[in-house]
Design a protein around this motif. Sequence first.
Motif, PDB file in Angstrom:
ATOM      1  N   ALA A   3      -5.563  21.042   4.808  1.00  0.00           N
ATOM      2  CA  ALA A   3      -4.604  21.917   5.600  1.00  0.00           C
ATOM      3  C   ALA A   3      -3.597  23.035   4.832  1.00  0.00           C
ATOM      4  O   ALA A   3      -3.347  23.322   4.323  1.00  0.00           O
ATOM      5  CB  ALA A   3      -3.676  21.870   6.344  1.00  0.00           C
ATOM      6  N   ILE A   4      -3.078  21.621   3.216  1.00  0.00           N
ATOM      7  CA  ILE A   4      -2.204  22.170   2.128  1.00  0.00           C
ATOM      8  C   ILE A   4      -2.368  20.883   1.560  1.00  0.00           C
ATOM      9  O   ILE A   4      -2.186  19.818   1.371  1.00  0.00           O
ATOM     10  CB  ILE A   4      -1.431  22.452   3.100  1.00  0.00           C
ATOM     11  CG1 ILE A   4      -0.269  22.832   1.876  1.00  0.00           C
ATOM     12  CG2 ILE A   4      -0.354  21.676   3.718  1.00  0.00           C
ATOM     13  CD1 ILE A   4       0.887  23.548   2.423  1.00  0.00           C
ATOM     14  N   LYS A   5      -2.307  21.114   0.496  1.00  0.00           N
ATOM     15  CA  LYS A   5      -1.993  20.335  -0.480  1.00  0.00           C
ATOM     16  C   LYS A   5      -0.512  19.989  -0.892  1.00  0.00           C
ATOM     17  O   LYS A   5       0.052  21.018  -1.360  1.00  0.00           O
ATOM     18  CB  LYS A   5      -2.435  21.131  -2.271  1.00  0.00           C
ATOM     19  CG  LYS A   5      -4.128  20.831  -2.119  1.00  0.00           C
ATOM     20  CD  LYS A   5      -4.245  20.591  -3.539  1.00  0.00           C
ATOM     21  CE  LYS A   5      -5.675  20.498  -3.809  1.00  0.00           C
ATOM     22  NZ  LYS A   5      -6.187  20.924  -5.116  1.00  0.00           N
ATOM     23  N   THR A   6       0.158  18.828  -0.907  1.00  0.00           N
ATOM     24  CA  THR A   6       1.269  18.576  -0.696  1.00  0.00           C
ATOM     25  C   THR A   6       1.876  18.063  -2.275  1.00  0.00           C
ATOM     26  O   THR A   6       0.699  18.055  -2.863  1.00  0.00           O
ATOM     27  CB  THR A   6       2.161  18.132   0.276  1.00  0.00           C
ATOM     28  OG1 THR A   6       0.971  16.479  -0.120  1.00  0.00           O
ATOM     29  CG2 THR A   6       1.338  18.200   1.650  1.00  0.00           C
ATOM     30  N   GLY A  11       6.877  19.742  -0.965  1.00  0.00           N
ATOM     31  CA  GLY A  11       7.285  18.658  -0.017  1.00  0.00           C
ATOM     32  C   GLY A  11       5.981  18.348   1.459  1.00  0.00           C
ATOM     33  O   GLY A  11       5.305  18.744   0.833  1.00  0.00           O
ATOM     34  N   LYS A  12       6.709  17.719   1.946  1.00  0.00           N
ATOM     35  CA  LYS A  12       5.858  16.853   3.474  1.00  0.00           C
ATOM     36  C   LYS A  12       5.384  18.244   4.483  1.00  0.00           C
ATOM     37  O   LYS A  12       6.274  18.841   4.206  1.00  0.00           O
ATOM     38  CB  LYS A  12       6.059  16.015   3.801  1.00  0.00           C
ATOM     39  CG  LYS A  12       6.463  14.372   3.304  1.00  0.00           C
ATOM     40  CD  LYS A  12       6.660  13.442   3.956  1.00  0.00           C
ATOM     41  CE  LYS A  12       6.784  12.218   2.447  1.00  0.00           C
ATOM     42  NZ  LYS A  12       8.103  11.185   3.195  1.00  0.00           N
ATOM     43  N   VAL A  13       3.678  18.477   4.721  1.00  0.00           N
ATOM     44  CA  VAL A  13       3.831  19.203   5.562  1.00  0.00           C
ATOM     45  C   VAL A  13       4.230  18.521   7.331  1.00  0.00           C
ATOM     46  O   VAL A  13       4.593  17.060   7.292  1.00  0.00           O
ATOM     47  CB  VAL A  13       2.606  19.340   6.682  1.00  0.00           C
ATOM     48  CG1 VAL A  13       2.288  19.614   7.923  1.00  0.00           C
ATOM     49  CG2 VAL A  13       2.166  19.693   4.928  1.00  0.00           C
ATOM     50  N   THR A  48      -6.792  25.661  -0.906  1.00  0.00           N
ATOM     51  CA  THR A  48      -6.446  24.458  -1.877  1.00  0.00           C
ATOM     52  C   THR A  48      -5.017  24.815  -2.117  1.00  0.00           C
ATOM     53  O   THR A  48      -4.626  24.536  -3.557  1.00  0.00           O
ATOM     54  CB  THR A  48      -6.657  24.336  -2.904  1.00  0.00           C
ATOM     55  OG1 THR A  48      -7.061  25.830  -3.481  1.00  0.00           O
ATOM     56  CG2 THR A  48      -8.206  24.103  -2.483  1.00  0.00           C
ATOM     57  N   ALA A  49      -4.294  25.803  -1.317  1.00  0.00           N
ATOM     58  CA  ALA A  49      -2.965  26.910  -1.947  1.00  0.00           C
ATOM     59  C   ALA A  49      -2.257  25.315  -1.405  1.00  0.00           C
ATOM     60  O   ALA A  49      -2.158  24.891  -0.901  1.00  0.00           O
ATOM     61  CB  ALA A  49      -2.984  28.264  -1.756  1.00  0.00           C
ATOM     62  N   GLN A  50      -0.553  25.859  -1.838  1.00  0.00           N
ATOM     63  CA  GLN A  50       0.577  24.880  -1.539  1.00  0.00           C
ATOM     64  C   GLN A  50       1.412  25.678  -0.702  1.00  0.00           C
ATOM     65  O   GLN A  50       2.251  25.265  -0.469  1.00  0.00           O
ATOM     66  CB  GLN A  50       0.952  24.952  -3.140  1.00  0.00           C
ATOM     67  CG  GLN A  50       1.013  23.883  -4.435  1.00  0.00           C
ATOM     68  CD  GLN A  50       1.362  23.231  -5.159  1.00  0.00           C
ATOM     69  OE1 GLN A  50       2.291  24.396  -5.339  1.00  0.00           O
ATOM     70  NE2 GLN A  50       0.945  21.605  -5.574  1.00  0.00           N
ATOM     71  N   GLY A  51       0.707  26.650  -0.127  1.00  0.00           N
ATOM     72  CA  GLY A  51       1.729  27.213   0.984  1.00  0.00           C
ATOM     73  C   GLY A  51       2.831  28.057   0.623  1.00  0.00           C
ATOM     74  O   GLY A  51       2.777  28.987  -0.748  1.00  0.00           O
ATOM     75  N   VAL A  52       3.210  29.124   2.119  1.00  0.00           N
ATOM     76  CA  VAL A  52       4.430  30.332   2.544  1.00  0.00           C
ATOM     77  C   VAL A  52       5.293  29.552   2.791  1.00  0.00           C
ATOM     78  O   VAL A  52       5.237  29.009   3.392  1.00  0.00           O
ATOM     79  CB  VAL A  52       3.636  31.088   2.994  1.00  0.00           C
ATOM     80  CG1 VAL A  52       4.331  32.374   2.819  1.00  0.00           C
ATOM     81  CG2 VAL A  52       2.150  31.372   2.273  1.00  0.00           C
TER      82      VAL A  52
END
Length: 77
Positions: A3-6, A11-13, A48-52
């Motif tokens: 879902a996301i690379k931390t 930080g953590k999901v 593979t993105a690190q989120g928004v």
Amino acid sequence: MIAIKTSPRNGKVVAATLVNVEDEIMLIGTSGVLIRTRVKEIREMGRTAQGVTLMNVEKGEKLAGLSRIAEPDEEQD
């Protein structure tokens, strides 16, 4: 499923939920800050993105909750 690379940067999901494009979400911080936003306004990212970033939290504050709002209020003129 990824879902996301931390990383130390993001930080953590801490929360995840399934939403529809017409939904809204509400983020709640431990200091009482509430942020409500439309799902359609959140930028899509590759897997593979690190989120928004949806909410900046101050030092010592944490995300206390995430809630899906399935029937957003209609804007009144």
